[in-house]
Design a protein around this motif. Structure first.
Motif, PDB file in Angstrom:
ATOM      1  N   HIS A   1       0.885  -1.625  -0.061  1.00 16.95           N
ATOM      2  CA  HIS A   1      -0.193  -0.033  -0.023  1.00 16.95           C
ATOM      3  C   HIS A   1       1.312   1.127  -0.186  1.00 16.95           C
ATOM      4  O   HIS A   1       1.702   1.232   0.053  1.00 16.95           O
ATOM      5  N   GLU A   2      -0.095   2.024  -0.627  1.00 15.87           N
ATOM      6  CA  GLU A   2       1.507   2.874  -0.379  1.00 15.87           C
ATOM      7  C   GLU A   2       1.580   3.939   0.561  1.00 15.87           C
ATOM      8  O   GLU A   2       2.892   5.065   0.736  1.00 15.87           O
ATOM      9  N   SER A   3       1.434   3.509   1.909  1.00  9.14           N
ATOM     10  CA  SER A   3       1.755   4.126   3.346  1.00  9.14           C
ATOM     11  C   SER A   3       2.847   3.314   3.664  1.00  9.14           C
ATOM     12  O   SER A   3       3.201   3.823   4.902  1.00  9.14           O
ATOM     13  N   VAL A   4       2.913   2.009   2.463  1.00  2.00           N
ATOM     14  CA  VAL A   4       4.134   1.807   3.735  1.00  2.00           C
ATOM     15  C   VAL A   4       4.873   2.025   3.719  1.00  2.00           C
ATOM     16  O   VAL A   4       5.404   2.744   2.526  1.00  2.00           O
ATOM     17  N   PRO A   5       6.090   1.870   5.165  1.00  2.00           N
ATOM     18  CA  PRO A   5       7.217   2.887   4.965  1.00  2.00           C
ATOM     19  C   PRO A   5       8.200   2.258   4.168  1.00  2.00           C
ATOM     20  O   PRO A   5       8.339   0.885   4.052  1.00  2.00           O
ATOM     21  N   ALA A   6       9.505   2.900   3.170  1.00  2.00           N
ATOM     22  CA  ALA A   6      10.524   2.025   3.220  1.00  2.00           C
ATOM     23  C   ALA A   6      11.444   1.032   3.670  1.00  2.00           C
ATOM     24  O   ALA A   6      11.119   2.133   5.130  1.00  2.00           O
ATOM     25  N   GLY A   7      12.141  -0.014   4.003  1.00  2.00           N
ATOM     26  CA  GLY A   7      12.559   0.065   5.024  1.00  2.00           C
ATOM     27  C   GLY A   7      13.461  -1.470   4.936  1.00  2.00           C
ATOM     28  O   GLY A   7      13.409  -2.774   4.288  1.00  2.00           O
ATOM     29  N   ASN A   8      14.153  -1.980   5.341  1.00  2.00           N
ATOM     30  CA  ASN A   8      14.756  -3.302   5.632  1.00  2.00           C
ATOM     31  C   ASN A   8      14.549  -4.079   5.989  1.00  2.00           C
ATOM     32  O   ASN A   8      14.689  -5.561   5.446  1.00  2.00           O
ATOM     33  N   SER A   9      13.967  -4.166   7.734  1.00  2.00           N
ATOM     34  CA  SER A   9      14.093  -5.343   8.774  1.00  2.00           C
ATOM     35  C   SER A   9      12.760  -4.235   9.354  1.00  2.00           C
ATOM     36  O   SER A   9      12.489  -3.222   9.380  1.00  2.00           O
ATOM     37  N   GLU A  10      13.122  -4.571  10.586  1.00  2.00           N
ATOM     38  CA  GLU A  10      11.825  -4.320  11.389  1.00  2.00           C
ATOM     39  C   GLU A  10      12.735  -3.950  12.329  1.00  2.00           C
ATOM     40  O   GLU A  10      11.751  -3.170  13.033  1.00  2.00           O
ATOM     41  N   GLU A  11      13.115  -3.036  11.639  1.00  2.00           N
ATOM     42  CA  GLU A  11      14.213  -2.182  13.016  1.00  2.00           C
ATOM     43  C   GLU A  11      13.923  -1.064  12.339  1.00  2.00           C
ATOM     44  O   GLU A  11      13.668   0.363  12.745  1.00  2.00           O
ATOM     45  N   ASP A  12      13.106  -0.875  10.889  1.00  2.00           N
ATOM     46  CA  ASP A  12      12.534  -0.004   9.766  1.00  2.00           C
ATOM     47  C   ASP A  12      10.953   0.375  10.487  1.00  2.00           C
ATOM     48  O   ASP A  12      10.591   1.536   9.665  1.00  2.00           O
ATOM     49  N   ASN A  13      10.824  -0.422  11.001  1.00  2.00           N
ATOM     50  CA  ASN A  13       8.325  -0.054  11.147  1.00  2.00           C
ATOM     51  C   ASN A  13       8.788   0.736  11.895  1.00  2.00           C
ATOM     52  O   ASN A  13       9.754   1.409  12.746  1.00  2.00           O
ATOM     53  N   GLU A  14       7.165   1.722  11.789  1.00  2.00           N
ATOM     54  CA  GLU A  14       7.029   2.882  12.524  1.00  2.00           C
ATOM     55  C   GLU A  14       6.276   2.757  13.816  1.00  2.00           C
ATOM     56  O   GLU A  14       5.051   2.328  13.567  1.00  2.00           O
ATOM     57  N   GLU A  15       6.637   2.822  14.168  1.00  2.00           N
ATOM     58  CA  GLU A  15       5.898   2.857  15.438  1.00  2.00           C
ATOM     59  C   GLU A  15       4.505   4.098  15.662  1.00  2.00           C
ATOM     60  O   GLU A  15       4.937   5.368  15.353  1.00  2.00           O
TER      61      GLU A  15
END
Length: 423
Positions: free
Chosen positions: A112-126
């Motif tokens: 989905h367009e709201s999904v942030p880019a990132g490599n792993s769980e460290e890059d998930n958005e709280e």
């Protein structure tokens, strides 16, 4: 599974979107389009061959009726060649279509367009946090030590019977486990979810339908003699209840809940973070599943997130909600929110729920459709969430509710347990 027409029409945007998953999908997409072009070319040739054969068959009938047997026999020889050619084309078509299907199975859902880019769980958005983290005494214990101290979970006995990752719940531990299951099911039923009791093993079609196969084949227990798979989550059998169905718009929303044991090989898992209840091969989970009209699925996703929040508020556990980044997003999901409860004794967050919208990805595999207002067949949207996964919820309760006098039971669970303290 992505729709082939969508890939044809939006090739570049799909490739770009899949980069959020750190995936260069260009070779796979090109292969899909190549096979699709080949399939359509063979289909066109086959249709023309069959049309010619049918035309000649009609001419042969007319020639025999008019006494022109010699001319009819000449055409019969020609139709024999056409039948042989159509058989070969049919075989080629089936082979190519199967190749195309297998290639499509390898491509994950578009984020989905709201999904942030990132490599792993460290890059998930709280995106949300609630609840007070309790202050425990210096003598506070992690749940695996509490389980031993109060004799409520026996990990060693599980090893004796089966192996690591198969705990035995005892006495008040078993009662608390049962109480959580009943409480979760009751909360889901109050929210309009119909309770379903489903098989714990599924066939291959069901595994492909919800996307566990072929992506998670190595993580599923396979009963080879019967070619059945032990379920990793109730999502699989519950969503497959409507595999192949053609629904009406008036059927939406369809809301199910179900309790099942879940089985996962968890191959490659090791280290301190898998101790105790943190990661198991067999565990209990209560699931919620929704089938929705595409126009309503993201509103439904928000409702599911709020529903899980309310359960955790009643349990009075500190928790947070994360929006998963592309690198941590599940294969089939377009958008996922993870819930994590804080384990005070371990000083870390523990995942207890994932709530996801798959949009049409599963429905395309399941051939799950509905008729729109114009009578046209459309793919439904599917969603699911844990409400909730028990092991880490139980770990959070044991650790966060421990006192010098014993482990207090959350007030909302006391009527289900029949006791208010584990001592």
């Amino acid at each position: 599974m992505l729709q082939i027409q969508n890939i044809r029409e939006n090739k570049e945007s799909i490739i770009t979107a899949l980069k959020k998953r750190n995936l260069d999908a260009a070779p796979m997409i090109s292969k899909v389009l190549e096979l699709d072009e080949k399939r359509r070319s063979i289909q066109t040739e086959l249709d023309a061959t069959l049309a010619e054969s049918n035309k000649l068959s009609k001419e042969i009938g007319i020639l025999f009726k008019t006494g022109k047997a010699q001319e009819a026999n000449v055409l019969k020889e020609k139709t024999a060649g056409l039948k042989e050619a159509s058989k070969k084309l049919g075989d080629d078509l089936n082979t190519t279509a199967d190749e195309l299907q297998q290639q499509l199975y390898l491509i994950p859902n578009v984020p989905h367009e709201s999904v942030p880019a990132g490599n792993s769980e460290e890059d998930n958005e709280e995106i949300f946090k609630e609840g007070n983290i309790p202050t425990l005494s210096k003598e506070a214990l992690p749940h695996w030590e509490l389980a031993k101290k109060y004799d409520i979970i026996d990990f060693e006995l599980g090893v004796k019977i089966t192996g690591a990752g198969f705990p035995v719940y005892k006495g008040k531990g078993a009662r608390l486990q049962r109480a959580l299951i009943a409480y979760f099911l009751d909360k889901n039923a109050e929210a309009g979810y119909t309770e379903m009791q489903v098989p714990l093993m599924v066939n291959e079609d069901s595994g492909y339908g919800t996307g566990q196969l072929p992506d998670k084949e190595g993580q599923m227990y396979h009963v080879q003699a019967d070619d059945l798979y032990l379920i990793p989550t109730a999502e699989v059998p519950v969503t497959n209840l409507h595999r192949g169905d053609l629904l009406s718009e008036s059927d939406f929303p369809i809301k199910y809940t179900g309790y099942t044991p879940c089985f996962r090989r968890e191959a490659g898992s090791y280290g301190a973070h898998v101790r105790g209840l943190n990661r198991l091969h067999q565990f209990d989970k209560v699931e919620i599943v929704r089938l929705e009209h595409p126009d309503n699925s993201y509103k439904a996703l928000d409702e599911m997130v709020e529903h899980v929040k309310n359960i955790l508020r009643e349990l009075k556990l500190p928790y947070r909600v994360l929006r998963l980044c592309g690198g941590d997003l599940g294969f089939t999901s377009a958008l996922t929110f993870d819930f994590e409860v804080f384990s005070t004794a371990q000083d870390r967050w523990l995942e207890i729920s994932s709530v996801s919208n798959f949009e049409t990805f599963q429905a395309n595999r399941l051939k799950l459709r509905y008729k729109d207002e114009n009578g046209k067949s459309q793919l439904a949207h599917t969603l699911n969430g844990s409400a909730l996964a028990l092991p880490r919820v139980l770990a959070g309760i044991l650790e966060n509710y421990q006192t010098d006098e014993g482990i207090k039971i959350p007030e909302v669970l006391v009527p289900y347990c029949g006791f208010d303290t584990i001592d």
